[in-house]
Structures are given as C-alpha cells and as structure tokens.
Design a protein around this motif. Structure first.
Motif, short mmCIF file in Angstrom:
data_model
loop_
_atom_site.label_atom_id
_atom_site.label_comp_id
_atom_site.label_asym_id
_atom_site.label_seq_id
_atom_site.Cartn_x
_atom_site.Cartn_y
_atom_site.Cartn_z
N SER A 168 50.66 28.63 31.65
CA SER A 168 49.52 29.28 31.95
C SER A 168 48.03 28.52 31.23
CB SER A 168 49.13 30.48 31.36
OG SER A 168 49.17 30.58 29.74
N LYS A 169 46.75 29.26 31.60
CA LYS A 169 45.60 28.59 30.93
C LYS A 169 45.68 28.96 29.54
CE LYS A 169 43.04 29.96 35.06
NZ LYS A 169 42.16 30.84 35.59
N GLU A 190 49.75 27.43 41.00
CA GLU A 190 50.90 27.02 39.91
C GLU A 190 51.48 25.80 39.99
OE1 GLU A 190 52.38 31.72 40.24
OE2 GLU A 190 53.56 30.18 41.31
N ASP A 210 45.79 33.30 36.07
CA ASP A 210 46.27 33.05 34.66
C ASP A 210 46.99 31.55 34.79
OD1 ASP A 210 44.82 35.18 33.95
OD2 ASP A 210 46.57 36.42 33.28
N ASN A 211 47.97 31.57 35.78
CA ASN A 211 48.89 30.39 35.76
C ASN A 211 48.32 29.30 37.03
OD1 ASN A 211 50.83 31.77 34.11
ND2 ASN A 211 51.47 33.03 35.73
N CYS A 242 42.71 33.99 30.14
CA CYS A 242 43.67 34.70 30.74
C CYS A 242 42.99 35.85 31.18
CB CYS A 242 45.17 34.81 30.25
SG CYS A 242 45.67 33.33 30.38
N GLU A 286 47.50 36.83 38.54
CA GLU A 286 48.02 35.63 39.00
C GLU A 286 47.30 34.18 38.62
OE1 GLU A 286 47.23 35.20 43.65
OE2 GLU A 286 49.28 35.55 43.04
#
Length: 233
Positions: free
Chosen positions: A111-112, A153, A123-124, A117, A121
């Motif tokens: 993730s970030k 992702e 966040d990734n 975040c 979704e």
C-alpha cells in the motif's frame, strides 16, 4: 479452434466485463467461444478434450478436486491456459494442485504510506514499472514492447523456477514496510505443463488497466501463443 472462458469468483475484478473485453479479439482470430460461469466444466472430460485454450478469470473461490484434476489433465494434454491478475494468480488458494499448475500465487499488493490511505481500493494503487527480461525482449508475447509504467495494484507473487519470466516488477524498500531490500516479482510469465502452455499476466485489476495498450497486447498475444494450435506447430 475452441476457447473456453471460465469466470466468476470475487466480483471486484469484474470477471464478466473483463472477459467480454477480449471476446471480439478471440472471435476475430477464429476461436469458437464457450463461456462457463462455473469451474464444474473442468471436471467434464469430454468437453475439456475439445478445448484449445482456457481463459480463466476466477479470483479466490474454491475448486473441487475432480475439477482441478480435469484442468491439469487438459493442460498436460495440450490445452492452453491463460489469464490475468487475481483471475489466475489468486485463484483457489486452498488447492496446492492448482498452485503447482499455474506456478505462482498472489501474496500481497503493498500500500501507500499509511497517512495517505483513505480506506478504499486506491490505497493499493502504486506507480510502478514493468520491466522486460532478456527473454521477454525476444519472446513472441512481448517482443517489440518497451518497459512501461502503471498506477494500479503491484502484485507480490510467490513463484518457482519452472516459470519462464518475460517481465518483472520491483517492490521498493519503504520505511512503513517491514522488508529490508527491494523485492523482484514476476509480472508476466509462461510455463510449460506437459504439452500445454500457460501464460500469466499479473496486471489487470481493473478495466482501465486491461485497456492499457501494453497490458492488452501481452494478454492478447499470450492467448494466441498458449493455444493448442500454436503449441503444436
């Protein structure tokens, strides 16, 4: 030529819409298309014997022992097997026989930074580079392509060395992650299983990523390369 599209599992990867994106390409290349919304078709030996290519988009989910046995037998006999992202690299986590067949298993998508975040979704979604290997620069699936970048992702994949890796992606070291050196994961690989060919492309989380010209080219070329008619030539 006959292609079997098998789709289902987690809806977040849009299995119907994603596979429908490639239907015109398959039809234009002479494939008769059959679609199954269930893996039960893998256990039907008479059906599987007639299939030249399987395109699978089934994230997570479960598979019965007789179904994975049928899939393995079909690929070993020459049926091609192709897919992208979680639809092939994060399918049937509890089946070791499936994992051995496909040659890789999704582990995570980092993730970030936590403070960035927001709980969805994205966040990734990380900007990352997909880099061709020396083999990838010569292989029919990826020849002529250059390294490219995506914001989506970035799959961390557990694999073995039966795979022929055409492209990789590197997970950097970040202060909020517990690993201490960069990790290189395969992003595109092929695998020979008996007389069958397998192609896995890890990008493909969303329809826009599947529409990326580089990703789409890899998937489309991979399907043609994996098909029984190509592997038998």
């Amino acid at each position: 030529m006959k292609v079997l599209i098998v789709r289902g599992g987690w809806d977040g990867h849009r299995p119907v819409e994603a596979t429908e994106m490639f239907r015109p390409f398959l039809a234009a290349n002479g494939f008769e298309i059959e679609v199954s919304e269930s893996t039960t078709v893998y256990g039907q030996a008479s059906v599987m014997a007639e299939v030249d290519l399987i395109v699978q988009c089934v994230t997570m989910s479960q598979i019965a022992p007789e179904e994975v046995a049928g899939l393995r037998a079909a690929v070993a006999a020459g049926t091609g097997f192709a897919g992208w992202h979680g639809g092939i690299a994060d399918s049937f986590r509890a089946s070791s026989d499936y994992l051995q067949l496909v040659g890789g298993q999704f582990a995570t998508h980092p993730s970030k930074e936590p403070g960035a975040c927001g709980g969805d979704e994205t966040d990734n979604f990380l900007r990352h580079r997909v880099e061709l290997t020396a083999l990838g620069r010569e292989h029919p699936i990826t020849a002529g392509l250059d390294d490219f970048e995506l914001t989506t992702e970035q799959y961390w994949v557990l694999t073995d060395d039966l795979n022929d890796v055409l492209a990789t992606t590197t997970h950097p070291v970040q202060p909020w992650h517990p690993w201490h050196r960069p990790i290189v994961s395969p992003a595109v690989w092929t695998r020979q299983w008996g007389r069958g060919r397998i192609v896995v492309t890890t990008p493909g989380h969303s329809l826009d990523v599947l529409g990326n010209p580089n990703v789409r080219t890899v998937i489309e070329r991979g399907m043609l390369w994996a098909s029984r008619t190509a592997s038998a030539s």
